[in-house]
Design a protein around this motif. Structure first.
Motif, short mmCIF file in Angstrom:
data_model
loop_
_atom_site.label_atom_id
_atom_site.label_comp_id
_atom_site.label_asym_id
_atom_site.label_seq_id
_atom_site.Cartn_x
_atom_site.Cartn_y
_atom_site.Cartn_z
N TYR B 196 0.85 -1.18 0.00
CA TYR B 196 0.00 0.00 0.00
C TYR B 196 0.90 1.25 0.00
O TYR B 196 1.77 1.38 0.86
CB TYR B 196 -0.90 -0.01 1.24
CG TYR B 196 -1.85 1.14 1.29
CD1 TYR B 196 -2.98 1.15 0.48
CD2 TYR B 196 -1.63 2.23 2.13
CE1 TYR B 196 -3.87 2.21 0.51
CE2 TYR B 196 -2.51 3.28 2.17
CZ TYR B 196 -3.63 3.28 1.36
OH TYR B 196 -4.50 4.33 1.38
N GLY B 197 0.72 2.12 -0.98
CA GLY B 197 1.53 3.32 -1.06
C GLY B 197 2.68 3.25 -2.05
O GLY B 197 3.34 4.25 -2.33
N SER B 239 -1.23 11.90 -1.88
CA SER B 239 -0.56 12.03 -0.59
C SER B 239 -0.41 10.69 0.11
O SER B 239 0.30 10.59 1.11
CB SER B 239 -1.34 13.00 0.31
OG SER B 239 -2.64 12.51 0.55
N THR B 240 -1.06 9.63 -0.37
CA THR B 240 -0.84 8.31 0.22
C THR B 240 0.23 7.51 -0.52
O THR B 240 0.49 6.37 -0.18
CB THR B 240 -2.14 7.47 0.22
OG1 THR B 240 -2.53 7.20 -1.13
CG2 THR B 240 -3.27 8.19 0.94
N SER B 241 0.86 8.09 -1.53
CA SER B 241 1.98 7.40 -2.16
C SER B 241 3.21 7.61 -1.28
O SER B 241 3.44 8.70 -0.79
CB SER B 241 2.21 7.90 -3.59
OG SER B 241 2.64 9.25 -3.60
N ALA B 242 3.94 6.53 -1.04
CA ALA B 242 4.99 6.56 -0.03
C ALA B 242 6.29 7.14 -0.58
O ALA B 242 6.71 6.78 -1.67
CB ALA B 242 5.24 5.14 0.49
N PRO B 243 6.93 8.01 0.19
CA PRO B 243 8.23 8.56 -0.23
C PRO B 243 9.35 7.56 0.05
O PRO B 243 10.24 7.83 0.85
CB PRO B 243 8.35 9.83 0.61
CG PRO B 243 7.52 9.57 1.83
CD PRO B 243 6.43 8.62 1.43
#
Lengths: 97, 509
Positions: B196-197, B239-243
């Protein structure tokens, strides 16, 4: 968990979902059956367990408030069922006067 | 010539294109011809886009001639019709969006388009990705290329069947509860559900926002690694995509899995598995053991609560996400005298039976008096399911790195059965939901899992899945590819060209 016709109608109204009589009867039966399976979760003791809304740690995400190019008015309205003078047209929700 | 240009891997096609032995126009025409030849039987597409594909191929050839090719320049791809495309209608398989032309591309689509990929069409899906068979598509049911009387699985049955049938080299699907892995297993190809992300959802039509992920559907693990590398990574628009940095997934496929500890969860073999499915998966595990991995029997009892948990959380979130289809801003509109009547009439006409069922279920679970008993309860069980995986992977607090019972990956069957017959489960919603019983735990825990073919049962593909800790896509792909190398399951082609099925599947397992 058997649902009543009144509960089905109440939930349909909350969901803004128009249903035929046949759909309402079928949903009462199917939702009752599905909830019967779901109610199995009651057997798990979760009294001391915190809920998880989503699974990866993410800090609050904020961006700088800077104006940037966006979709044009024409692009935004291209899919609108009814528009007029650059606005989406919608039924009045308050009485005139 | 055209026949030789389908069923290429990304690496093979890239090589032919870069050496100018084949142009993207030729490669694209071969796939358009394949679509023409098999589509009346497979019915994988909602909207084929041959004109857009030809234009994309022409541009790709220019780019290749200029020496500026990227991995996907000129490669034919199909997109599940829940991914927004600015040059083709995006329906989500629903009448409520049947004429919707998005004003922008999804980020995953844009990243492939920037590489010069060729989009051959938008492929079928259960309406709003809600289903396990594509029978809930409001357009038509896609057929399994291995047996046209059977479902391809779902909800990503369109892109999966298209890739299995040679109508595209790569597909993008989406997962909420197994919607890439389950059909990939039914159709004998590779399907990935990422952490997820891991991949931006910007432009993915929302179903259940705490679960949705885009996932590659490919014929080989290497193609899957290439596709993931192209679309993964942080996106300011989601904004829920992970850095989290994106490794070179293709380079991670070393073939070496010696010393890896592979967990085999006993509960996943106790869910009404067909004997042929169990036999193929067990045989696959022996192959993996033969490659130097250590098999460790583990127990994941809370995973069994995944299905009911999912059928609270996903419908609840869906009921909120689908509130936007109101006949006002875009999509189908059935105007009535007042606004409430317009809402009711539009949604009555625009949504199919399964979508209505899930909106009702979700609205009920979120309604006053039931919210704690259902929605909050399900979120607490999700905590338990995730904690159970964390413990298995030694990721819980205070874990001893290589404690007894701690494993690197977990391998289980992808589905309890092979592809079922069209119509077989459509009258019993919960029987349909059971098709996802083994895929859903990974979605709830947010961990990655890749489904890879592991044999046949009664002439139909069987699949095993490799699950790993969050953001360990490189590890699970390495295991899947090492396994793929020592078998030839992903080289088998469905019997669409007259060859008898028995000759293709051989003796089965």
């Amino acid at each position: 968990m058997a649902l009543t016709d009144e509960q089905v109608e109440y939930v349909a109204t909350l969901a803004r979902l128009g249903l035929s009589d046949e759909e309402r009867a079928r949903l009462r039966e199917q939702l009752s059956s599905i909830l019967g399976h779901i109610d199995r979760l009651r057997e798990l003791d979760t009294s001391a367990i915190p809920p998880t809304a989503q699974v990866i740690p993410l800090d609050p995400v904020l961006r700088d408030d800077i104006a940037r190019p966006s979709l044009t008015l024409e692009q935004v309205l291209a899919n609108a069922p009814r528009s007029e003078n650059g606005f989406i047209r919608v039924n009045a929700i308050l009485d005139e006067e | 010539m055209a026949g030789d240009l389908i069923y290429l891997s990304v690496d093979e096609a890239r090589d032919l294109l870069d050496r100018r032995e084949v142009s993207s126009v030729e490669l694209t025409e071969a796939h358009l011809a394949r679509i023409e030849a098999v589509e009346d039987r497979v019915k994988a597409f909602i909207t084929a886009t041959p004109e857009q594909a030809r234009e994309g191929a022409r541009l790709a050839d220019e780019r290749i001639a200029a020496g500026a090719a990227a991995t996907f320049t000129g490669i034919p791809i199909t997109l599940k019709d829940v991914l927004c495309t600015r040059d083709a209608p995006t329906t989500a398989g629903s009448q409520i969006l049947r004429d919707f032309l998005p004003p922008y591309d999804a980020t995953a689509v844009a990243r492939l388009r920037e590489q010069g990929a060729v989009f051959v069409g938008k492929s079928n899906t259960d309406e709003f990705a809600m289903g396990s068979s594509t029978e809930n598509s409001s357009f038509h049911t896609t057929r399994n290329p291995w047996d046209l009387a059977r479902v391809p699985g779902g909800s990503s049955g369109g892109p999966i069947a298209a890739v299995a049938a040679g109508e595209a080299i790569v597909g993008l699907g989406s997962e909420t509860g197994g919607s890439v892995r389950q059909p990939a297993g039914f159709c004998g190809i590779v399907g990935l559900k990422t952490t997820y992300g891991r991949i931006s959802r910007y432009g993915l039509i929302a179903f259940a926002s705490s679960l949705d992920q885009i996932g590659p559907a490919t014929r080989t693990v290497a193609d899957c690694a290439h596709t993931l590398g192209a679309i993964a990574g942080h996106d300011p628009a989601d904004s829920t995509s992970a850095p989290v940095p994106v490794p070179d997934y293709r380079a991670a496929l070393t073939g070496d899995i010696k010393g890896l500890r592979v967990g085999v969860p006993r509960e996943y073999f106790d869910q009404g598995l067909e004997p042929g499915v169990e036999a193929a998966v067990r045989q696959g595990l022996r192959v993996i053991e033969g490659l130097g991995a250590e098999l460790v029997e583990i127990s994941l009892p809370t995973s069994l609560s995944g299905l009911p948990t999912y059928y609270i959380i996903a419908p609840a979130e869906a009921s909120a996400n689908l509130a936007r289809y109101d006949g006002v801003k875009y999509g189908l509109s059935v105007p009535r005298g007042d606004l409430l009547a317009t809402y009711l009439a539009t949604r009555r006409a625009g949504f199919g039976a399964e979508v209505k069922r899930r909106i009702m279920l979700g609205t009920y679970a979120l309604s006053s008096g039931y919210y704690d008993a259902y929605y909050v309860k399900a979120q607490k069980v999700r905590t338990l399911i995730k904690a159970e995986f964390d413990r298995a992977f030694g990721r819980d607090d205070g874990a001893d790195g290589r404690a007894a019972g701690v494993v690197d990956v977990i391998i289980a069957p992808t589905s309890p059965t092979t592809a079922f017959r069209i119509g077989e489960r459509s009258d019993d919603p919960y029987a349909m939901y059971m098709a996802d019983v083994l895929t859903i735990p990974a979605n709830l825990a947010g961990i990655p899992s890749v489904a890879v073919p592991c044999g046949f049962a009664d002439g139909l593909p069987v699949s095993l899945q490799v699950m790993g800790p969050a953001f360990a896509e490189d590890l699970i792909l390495r295991v899947a590819e090492a396994y793929e190398r020592s078998t030839d399951w992903t080289a088998r082609r469905p019997p669409l060209d007259g060859a008898p099925r028995e000759a293709i599947v051989g003796s089965g397992v």
